[in-house]
Design a protein around this motif. Structure first.
Motif, PDB file in Angstrom:
ATOM      1  N   LYS A 193      44.736  25.789  -3.164  1.00  0.00           N
ATOM      2  CA  LYS A 193      45.511  26.856  -3.802  1.00  0.00           C
ATOM      3  C   LYS A 193      44.764  28.197  -3.736  1.00  0.00           C
ATOM      4  O   LYS A 193      45.370  29.243  -3.520  1.00  0.00           O
ATOM      5  CB  LYS A 193      45.792  26.496  -5.262  1.00  0.00           C
ATOM      6  CG  LYS A 193      46.764  25.332  -5.440  1.00  0.00           C
ATOM      7  CD  LYS A 193      46.996  25.066  -6.925  1.00  0.00           C
ATOM      8  CE  LYS A 193      47.972  23.917  -7.125  1.00  0.00           C
ATOM      9  NZ  LYS A 193      48.195  23.631  -8.568  1.00  0.00           N
ATOM     10  N   VAL A 194      43.459  28.126  -3.936  1.00  0.00           N
ATOM     11  CA  VAL A 194      42.659  29.351  -3.947  1.00  0.00           C
ATOM     12  C   VAL A 194      42.655  30.008  -2.575  1.00  0.00           C
ATOM     13  O   VAL A 194      42.739  31.232  -2.450  1.00  0.00           O
ATOM     14  CB  VAL A 194      41.219  29.045  -4.410  1.00  0.00           C
ATOM     15  CG1 VAL A 194      40.292  30.200  -4.069  1.00  0.00           C
ATOM     16  CG2 VAL A 194      41.185  28.777  -5.903  1.00  0.00           C
ATOM     17  N   ASP A 219      46.171  31.524 -12.435  1.00  0.00           N
ATOM     18  CA  ASP A 219      47.154  31.020 -11.480  1.00  0.00           C
ATOM     19  C   ASP A 219      46.967  29.535 -11.207  1.00  0.00           C
ATOM     20  O   ASP A 219      47.936  28.822 -10.927  1.00  0.00           O
ATOM     21  CB  ASP A 219      47.059  31.803 -10.166  1.00  0.00           C
ATOM     22  CG  ASP A 219      47.473  33.262 -10.331  1.00  0.00           C
ATOM     23  OD1 ASP A 219      48.124  33.573 -11.353  1.00  0.00           O
ATOM     24  OD2 ASP A 219      47.140  34.082  -9.452  1.00  0.00           O
ATOM     25  N   HIS A 276      45.431  32.390  -1.778  1.00  0.00           N
ATOM     26  CA  HIS A 276      45.619  33.528  -2.667  1.00  0.00           C
ATOM     27  C   HIS A 276      45.394  34.816  -1.884  1.00  0.00           C
ATOM     28  O   HIS A 276      44.497  34.919  -1.041  1.00  0.00           O
ATOM     29  CB  HIS A 276      44.635  33.448  -3.841  1.00  0.00           C
ATOM     30  CG  HIS A 276      44.976  34.334  -4.985  1.00  0.00           C
ATOM     31  ND1 HIS A 276      44.696  35.691  -4.983  1.00  0.00           N
ATOM     32  CD2 HIS A 276      45.597  34.085  -6.174  1.00  0.00           C
ATOM     33  CE1 HIS A 276      45.096  36.225  -6.112  1.00  0.00           C
ATOM     34  NE2 HIS A 276      45.651  35.274  -6.862  1.00  0.00           N
ATOM     35  N   GLN A 277      46.190  35.830  -2.156  1.00  0.00           N
ATOM     36  CA  GLN A 277      46.152  37.076  -1.399  1.00  0.00           C
ATOM     37  C   GLN A 277      44.853  37.854  -1.556  1.00  0.00           C
ATOM     38  O   GLN A 277      44.483  38.640  -0.670  1.00  0.00           O
ATOM     39  CB  GLN A 277      47.317  37.967  -1.818  1.00  0.00           C
ATOM     40  CG  GLN A 277      47.290  38.369  -3.288  1.00  0.00           C
ATOM     41  CD  GLN A 277      48.454  39.263  -3.676  1.00  0.00           C
ATOM     42  OE1 GLN A 277      49.279  39.601  -2.847  1.00  0.00           O
ATOM     43  NE2 GLN A 277      48.506  39.645  -4.951  1.00  0.00           N
ATOM     44  N   ILE A 294      42.919  34.525 -10.764  1.00  0.00           N
ATOM     45  CA  ILE A 294      42.959  33.292  -9.963  1.00  0.00           C
ATOM     46  C   ILE A 294      42.871  32.071 -10.860  1.00  0.00           C
ATOM     47  O   ILE A 294      43.592  31.074 -10.672  1.00  0.00           O
ATOM     48  CB  ILE A 294      41.817  33.295  -8.929  1.00  0.00           C
ATOM     49  CG1 ILE A 294      42.071  34.386  -7.880  1.00  0.00           C
ATOM     50  CG2 ILE A 294      41.677  31.935  -8.266  1.00  0.00           C
ATOM     51  CD1 ILE A 294      40.922  34.578  -6.916  1.00  0.00           C
TER      52      ILE A 294
END
Length: 416
Positions: A85-86, A246, A89-90, A243
């Motif tokens: 998932k990390v 999220d 991340h944008q 983060i």
């Protein structure tokens, strides 16, 4: 102030062609004082900025921008899902899992404490420059089950080991045995040496393969945490917290500004105090403008009286001397900025030439980690320095100009 008459007379007073060249000399000294002060400020602050940048880059070449770990000090068992998932991340450039432990390293001649970090070589490339800091060996030599270790240059020298030698890693964890409680330890083979140029890492850091570290720590399939490299390191505190939110779990979030907070705070205080000390040079030069203008006012009393009798107002007389002082300050400021910036930009070449010409070395590599004089010109510093110096120069003109404006024509012309 910019009316033709005050402007013309004020600029004319900055140079004395016929009499009292001493006043012009004082004006020149004031101008050169401002120039030297601004030049010194720009060069010194640029060097300090260069050192700060060099130190920051060396620290961040090994330290991550942020770290997510278990808040209770245990291992993260769901790290694979969180890592996936990390990485999408944008705001994340790279992410890597790690296992970390404070351990004791036992060599043939000495014993030393060290921070031992278990890594995955390929993933580690995303968050640090360890691969490019290797003096011998390779990060790829860290193979699961081989129990190999990479040591900092100074740590290896202190332990008296090199590539191929054995080092025993003793962890704080203990294991119950029939003969009692025994510390958990394992012998590793030194496979490489790295050098960052920072004692924090070269003297007290070691790297092993992450699976070997997990076995040593009895973490099973868990890891200590996830290290992050972000798109904007200055936004690390905010981005890391975002983060963690999220991801939805409970994590301990630490960013690079927290880990090295005292160090960077000390650098900021040092730069601020040095700026204040050096700015006193500019202040002294600005006060020289006061003395120069007071002498001009005294010398030009009869001229001022004639101007007043011809209809010049006190404001016109005041603007004449403000123009003169402002001209001195403006020229000195511009010269200081130009010379200071040129000197700061070419500082490394200038220092290299001086060292080669006189066969000296200002920063001995055997003593200092940074043996060059890095320079980083921050234009906001240049603008602040130039603006402050110019404002001080203008303010320095007010008292002498006020004295000139209050000159009484009758008294000034009484003995003429």
């Amino acid at each position: 102030m910019f009316h033709p008459l005050p402007l013309y007379i004020g600029l004319r007073y900055t140079r004395a062609k016929r009499r009292n060249h001493f006043i012009s000399f004082i004006s020149l000294v004031s101008m050169l004082g401002i120039t030297l002060g601004i030049m010194a400020l720009i060069v010194v602050l640029s060097v300090m900025n260069g050192f700060h940048q060099e130190i920051r880059e060396r620290i961040l070449s090994m330290a991550s921008h942020a770290t997510l770990s278990d808040p209770y000090g245990g291992g993260m068992t769901d790290w694979r899902e969180g890592l996936a998932k990390v990485r999408v991340h944008q705001d994340v450039v790279g992410a890597a899992p790690f296992v970390e432990v404070q351990a004791m390293l036992v060599g043939p001649s000495n014993v030393s404490g060290a921070l031992v970090r278990g890594i995955l070589p390929v993933d580690e490339d995303q968050v640090s420059d360890l691969r490019h800091q290797m003096e011998s060996g390779s990060v790829d030599d860290l193979i699961p089950g081989e129990f190999r270790i990479i040591l900092g240059e100074e740590l290896a020298a202190y332990l008296g080991v090199g590539p191929g030698d054995k080092v025993t890693v003793v962890t704080p964890q203990v294991t119950a045995t029939p003969v009692g409680v025994m510390p958990r330890l394992k012998r590793f083979t030194v496979s490489g040496i790295f050098s960052v140029g920072m004692a924090d890492y070269d003297r007290s850091a070691a790297f092993i393969q992450m699976d070997d570290a997990a076995k040593l720590m009895a973490l099973g399939d868990g890891v200590t945490g996830i290290r992050l490299k972000l798109t904007d390191m200055w936004e690390a505190p905010r981005t890391a917290l975002q983060i963690a939110e999220d991801l939805g779990g409970v994590y301990r979030v630490v960013d690079w500004t927290q880990v090295h907070a005292n160090f960077f705070r000390a650098l900021a205080v040092e730069k601020r105090m040095m700026s204040i000390i050096l700015f006193l040079i500019v202040a002294v030069a600005a006060f020289n403008i006061v003395s120069a203008l007071v002498m001009v006012v005294t010398d030009k009393r009869s001229d001022i009286a004639v101007l007043r009798t011809l209809g010049a107002s006190p404001g016109t007389v005041m603007r004449i001397f403000i123009v003169q002082g402002t001209a001195i300050g403006l020229v000195g400021t511009l010269m200081g900025v130009i010379v200071g910036v040129l000197f700061a930009i070419n500082l490394e070449a200038i220092v290299g030439f001086v060292e080669a010409a006189f066969n000296v070395h200002f920063l001995d590599p055997s003593i200092y980690y940074i043996s060059d004089l890095p320079s980083d010109v921050h234009w906001q510093d240049v603008v602040l320095i130039a603006g402050s110096a110019f404002i001080m120069s203008v303010l320095a003109t007010l008292y002498p100009a006020w004295r000139a404006a209050n000159t009484q024509p009758a008294e000034a012309l009484r003995y003429e």
